[in-house]
Design a protein around this motif. Structure first.
Motif, mmCIF file in Angstrom:
data_model
loop_
_atom_site.group_PDB
_atom_site.id
_atom_site.type_symbol
_atom_site.label_atom_id
_atom_site.label_comp_id
_atom_site.label_asym_id
_atom_site.label_seq_id
_atom_site.Cartn_x
_atom_site.Cartn_y
_atom_site.Cartn_z
ATOM 1 N N THR A 1 0.819 -1.221 0.000
ATOM 2 C CA THR A 1 0.000 0.000 0.000
ATOM 3 C C THR A 1 0.850 1.267 0.000
ATOM 4 O O THR A 1 0.311 2.368 -0.020
ATOM 5 N N GLY A 2 2.165 1.110 0.034
ATOM 6 C CA GLY A 2 3.045 2.269 0.133
ATOM 7 C C GLY A 2 3.297 2.982 -1.177
ATOM 8 O O GLY A 2 4.452 3.247 -1.530
ATOM 9 N N PHE A 3 2.255 3.282 -1.935
ATOM 10 C CA PHE A 3 2.399 4.004 -3.192
ATOM 11 C C PHE A 3 2.555 5.488 -2.882
ATOM 12 O O PHE A 3 1.759 6.060 -2.127
ATOM 13 N N PRO A 4 3.571 6.164 -3.437
ATOM 14 C CA PRO A 4 3.830 7.565 -3.079
ATOM 15 C C PRO A 4 2.639 8.481 -3.337
ATOM 16 O O PRO A 4 1.883 8.297 -4.294
ATOM 17 N N THR A 5 2.506 9.480 -2.482
ATOM 18 C CA THR A 5 1.432 10.461 -2.640
ATOM 19 C C THR A 5 1.747 11.416 -3.781
ATOM 20 O O THR A 5 0.882 11.746 -4.597
ATOM 21 N N ASP A 6 2.989 11.866 -3.842
ATOM 22 C CA ASP A 6 3.412 12.811 -4.885
ATOM 23 C C ASP A 6 4.209 12.065 -5.954
ATOM 24 O O ASP A 6 5.276 11.527 -5.692
ATOM 25 N N LEU A 7 3.676 12.040 -7.177
ATOM 26 C CA LEU A 7 4.324 11.324 -8.279
ATOM 27 C C LEU A 7 5.005 12.263 -9.276
ATOM 28 O O LEU A 7 5.632 11.802 -10.225
ATOM 29 N N SER A 8 4.882 13.547 -9.060
ATOM 30 C CA SER A 8 5.271 14.529 -10.080
ATOM 31 C C SER A 8 6.756 14.525 -10.416
ATOM 32 O O SER A 8 7.157 14.972 -11.501
ATOM 33 N N SER A 9 7.601 14.018 -9.517
ATOM 34 C CA SER A 9 9.044 14.066 -9.771
ATOM 35 C C SER A 9 9.552 12.893 -10.605
ATOM 36 O O SER A 9 10.723 12.853 -10.970
ATOM 37 N N TYR A 10 8.677 11.945 -10.923
ATOM 38 C CA TYR A 10 9.106 10.752 -11.668
ATOM 39 C C TYR A 10 8.954 10.973 -13.173
ATOM 40 O O TYR A 10 8.012 11.607 -13.644
ATOM 41 N N ALA A 11 9.905 10.413 -13.909
ATOM 42 C CA ALA A 11 9.831 10.474 -15.374
ATOM 43 C C ALA A 11 9.076 9.278 -15.928
ATOM 44 O O ALA A 11 8.585 9.327 -17.066
ATOM 45 N N LEU A 12 8.956 8.210 -15.131
ATOM 46 C CA LEU A 12 8.270 6.998 -15.570
ATOM 47 C C LEU A 12 7.939 6.141 -14.352
ATOM 48 O O LEU A 12 8.710 6.096 -13.398
ATOM 49 N N ILE A 13 6.768 5.477 -14.405
ATOM 50 C CA ILE A 13 6.389 4.513 -13.381
ATOM 51 C C ILE A 13 6.221 3.157 -14.071
ATOM 52 O O ILE A 13 5.515 3.046 -15.074
ATOM 53 N N ILE A 14 6.882 2.137 -13.541
ATOM 54 C CA ILE A 14 6.732 0.765 -14.055
ATOM 55 C C ILE A 14 6.062 -0.039 -12.946
ATOM 56 O O ILE A 14 6.639 -0.231 -11.878
ATOM 57 N N HIS A 15 4.834 -0.468 -13.191
ATOM 58 C CA HIS A 15 4.015 -1.109 -12.157
ATOM 59 C C HIS A 15 3.830 -2.591 -12.471
ATOM 60 O O HIS A 15 3.765 -2.987 -13.630
ATOM 61 N N CYS A 16 3.697 -3.399 -11.440
ATOM 62 C CA CYS A 16 3.413 -4.821 -11.637
ATOM 63 C C CYS A 16 2.007 -4.997 -12.206
ATOM 64 O O CYS A 16 1.273 -4.031 -12.390
ATOM 65 N N GLY A 17 1.600 -6.230 -12.455
ATOM 66 C CA GLY A 17 0.284 -6.493 -13.022
ATOM 67 C C GLY A 17 -0.862 -6.183 -12.085
ATOM 68 O O GLY A 17 -2.013 -6.068 -12.512
ATOM 69 N N GLY A 18 -0.584 -6.047 -10.784
ATOM 70 C CA GLY A 18 -1.621 -5.673 -9.826
ATOM 71 C C GLY A 18 -2.571 -6.794 -9.468
ATOM 72 O O GLY A 18 -3.718 -6.541 -9.101
ATOM 73 N N CYS A 19 -2.103 -8.042 -9.522
ATOM 74 C CA CYS A 19 -3.020 -9.170 -9.288
ATOM 75 C C CYS A 19 -3.599 -9.155 -7.878
ATOM 76 O O CYS A 19 -4.716 -9.624 -7.662
ATOM 77 N N THR A 20 -2.860 -8.626 -6.889
ATOM 78 C CA THR A 20 -3.365 -8.614 -5.515
ATOM 79 C C THR A 20 -4.165 -7.351 -5.205
ATOM 80 O O THR A 20 -4.823 -7.276 -4.159
ATOM 81 N N LEU A 21 -4.087 -6.359 -6.079
ATOM 82 C CA LEU A 21 -4.798 -5.107 -5.839
ATOM 83 C C LEU A 21 -6.238 -5.205 -6.310
ATOM 84 O O LEU A 21 -6.546 -5.911 -7.260
ATOM 85 N N HIS A 22 -7.105 -4.458 -5.650
ATOM 86 C CA HIS A 22 -8.468 -4.330 -6.144
ATOM 87 C C HIS A 22 -8.440 -3.500 -7.427
ATOM 88 O O HIS A 22 -7.591 -2.618 -7.602
ATOM 89 N N GLU A 23 -9.350 -3.793 -8.336
ATOM 90 C CA GLU A 23 -9.402 -3.087 -9.618
ATOM 91 C C GLU A 23 -9.454 -1.575 -9.428
ATOM 92 O O GLU A 23 -8.774 -0.817 -10.134
ATOM 93 N N LYS A 24 -10.254 -1.104 -8.459
ATOM 94 C CA LYS A 24 -10.375 0.342 -8.229
ATOM 95 C C LYS A 24 -9.043 0.945 -7.807
ATOM 96 O O LYS A 24 -8.696 2.052 -8.218
ATOM 97 N N GLU A 25 -8.295 0.229 -6.968
ATOM 98 C CA GLU A 25 -7.001 0.738 -6.506
ATOM 99 C C GLU A 25 -6.016 0.833 -7.663
ATOM 100 O O GLU A 25 -5.286 1.824 -7.800
ATOM 101 N N MET A 26 -5.976 -0.189 -8.520
ATOM 102 C CA MET A 26 -5.061 -0.167 -9.652
ATOM 103 C C MET A 26 -5.404 0.982 -10.598
ATOM 104 O O MET A 26 -4.522 1.727 -11.056
ATOM 105 N N LYS A 27 -6.680 1.138 -10.884
ATOM 106 C CA LYS A 27 -7.096 2.222 -11.786
ATOM 107 C C LYS A 27 -6.853 3.593 -11.157
ATOM 108 O O LYS A 27 -6.560 4.559 -11.869
#
Length: 421
Positions: A353-379
């Motif tokens: 659940t430790g996804f950063p609050t502020d994403l603006s400083s990143y040039a790219l995010i590479i995320h896993c498939g999200g199999c354990t996350l709820h669909e709403k959380e991934m979206k």
């Protein structure tokens, strides 16, 4: 999680909100008929969101989320309230619990008939267009006439929102509350299956599942389990093999093979074995469509070609797991990034659940498939990246791109395939 249990991310998420000592935990225990949450007269007993898996018929597998009190105080209290609000990002149904005996005449007369803290979370629930029920707890502290009068006042100010009086002490009103939850539950039959629209009865699907040092002992990982189950649910046939035996498996099956699905890490080897006449994709790409936004994630991968020395890249995973010596998120993807871009990048990782609050400083995010996350959380994570104008891609799409086979890996999805023409 047990192999026989429904993954938490696929359960109906029912989150409960309210002030401290409104009786949130008592309501959860009463509805489920189990002591799932700690009950105490001490304010602030629930200090972090507490997740409890449960099954309620006819809804099916549910996840009840007990949140900290909305009126928690102090610097630590504010952080707890922030965590409670973040739960909305994965909620299917919300329960707003109030202590009916403590509602003042002023609160009943003003606005929506409830206090300021409740109105704030109510506005957030409605902004997200979430179905919810207002639960007036502890009606046993009032006469039946007075409790019903207060319920009618709340109903009159909240339109079509269900309002239920309950007493967890006397076990009153609980069936009506369950009925309200059942009415608000999402129709799981309308949810896009992992590959149900891609296969027909008796189609043969070959799954390539490497068993190496990174594979969990004695079992398949969750995406593989879920894909096999979805194939079976659609009356198709799954054949599971490893890379060394793939060629033999394909020869044996001949023209019966409808498609091949591989672990993304084996994309390069598998693509050289599988004929271009057979559609090829990965578990991760299927989950990009199932729980995320495949088009957005495919569009995001081109940011790889624009990375510069010093750029920050976030590698994010939805679960927490024991890192292996050749872990994909912390070892393999950073290595492939370096090999493909030739740049000196600042690579950061996060999990659970430790996804950063502020994403603006990143040039790219590479995320896993999200199999354990709820669909709403991934979206929601994808949406936040878009808000910050940060490209986001998932593991499978990233790997297919750096291996030069992305176009082939999405040919099953014409609307996305056209992006690469």
């Amino acid at each position: 999680m047990s192999l026989t249990a429904t993954p938490n991310g696929d359960r109906v998420q029912i989150a409960i909100f309210g002030r401290r000592n409104a009786g949130k935990s008592s309501v959860i225990n009463a509805v489920t008929g189990q002591q799932l949450a700690i009950v105490s007269d001490v304010k602030g007993t629930t200090t972090d969101p507490v997740y409890k898996a449960m099954e309620i018929l006819p809804i099916g597998p549910c996840m009840f989320i007990d949140t900290p009190g909305l009126d928690d105080e102090g610097e630590l209290g504010e952080k707890r309230v922030e965590k409670a609000v973040q739960v909305l990002n994965r909620t299917d149904i919300a329960m707003l619990v109030l202590d009916i005996s403590r509602l003042t005449p002023e609160e009943l007369a003003q606005g929506r008939g409830i206090g300021e803290k409740e109105q704030q979370i109510q506005a957030m629930i409605e902004e997200k267009k979430l179905p919810y029920v207002i639960v007036l707890n502890q009606e046993d502290k009032l006469s039946q006439e007075e409790a019903e009068k207060r319920r009618q006042q709340i109903m009159a100010k909240n339109g079509t929102v269900p309002v239920c009086n309950v007493s967890t002490v006397r076990k009153m009103g609980l069936e009506k509350l369950k009925d309200a939850l059942i009415m608000l539950a999402p129709d799981t039959d309308l949810k896009l299956h992992i590959l149900g629209d891609l296969v027909e009865e008796n189609d043969v699907v070959v799954l390539v599942v490497p068993v190496d040092s990174a594979a969990p002992k004695g079992r398949l990982i969750m995406p593989q389990q879920q894909v096999i189950r979805d194939i079976l649910d659609n009356h198709a046939v799954s054949v599971v093999t490893q890379v060394p035996s793939l060629a033999m498996t394909l020869d044996m099956l001949g023209d019966k093979v409808k498609m091949v699905i591989t672990d993304s890490q084996a994309f390069g080897e598998v693509s050289r074995i599988v004929s271009t006449q057979i559609p090829l994709t990965s578990f991760s790409i299927l989950f990009a469509r199932h729980k995320g936004n495949l088009r957005t994630l495919v569009e995001g991968v081109t940011a790889l070609d624009r990375l510069r020395d010093g750029d920050r890249v976030l590698i994010a995973e939805g679960c927490t797991h024991r890192r292996q010596c050749d872990d994909i998120g912390t070892v393999k993807i950073p290595r492939w990034l370096k090999e493909y871009t030739g740049k000196e990048l600042q690579i950061e990782t996060c999990s659970g659940t430790g996804f950063p609050t502020d994403l603006s400083s990143y040039a790219l995010i590479i995320h896993c498939g999200g199999c354990t996350l709820h669909e709403k959380e991934m979206k929601h994570r994808i949406f936040r990246a878009q808000q910050c104008q940060v490209p986001i891609v998932n593991y499978g799409i990233f790997i297919a791109y750096v291996k030069g086979i992305l176009k082939r890996s999405v040919e099953l999805f014409p609307a996305v395939w056209e992006l690469l023409e």
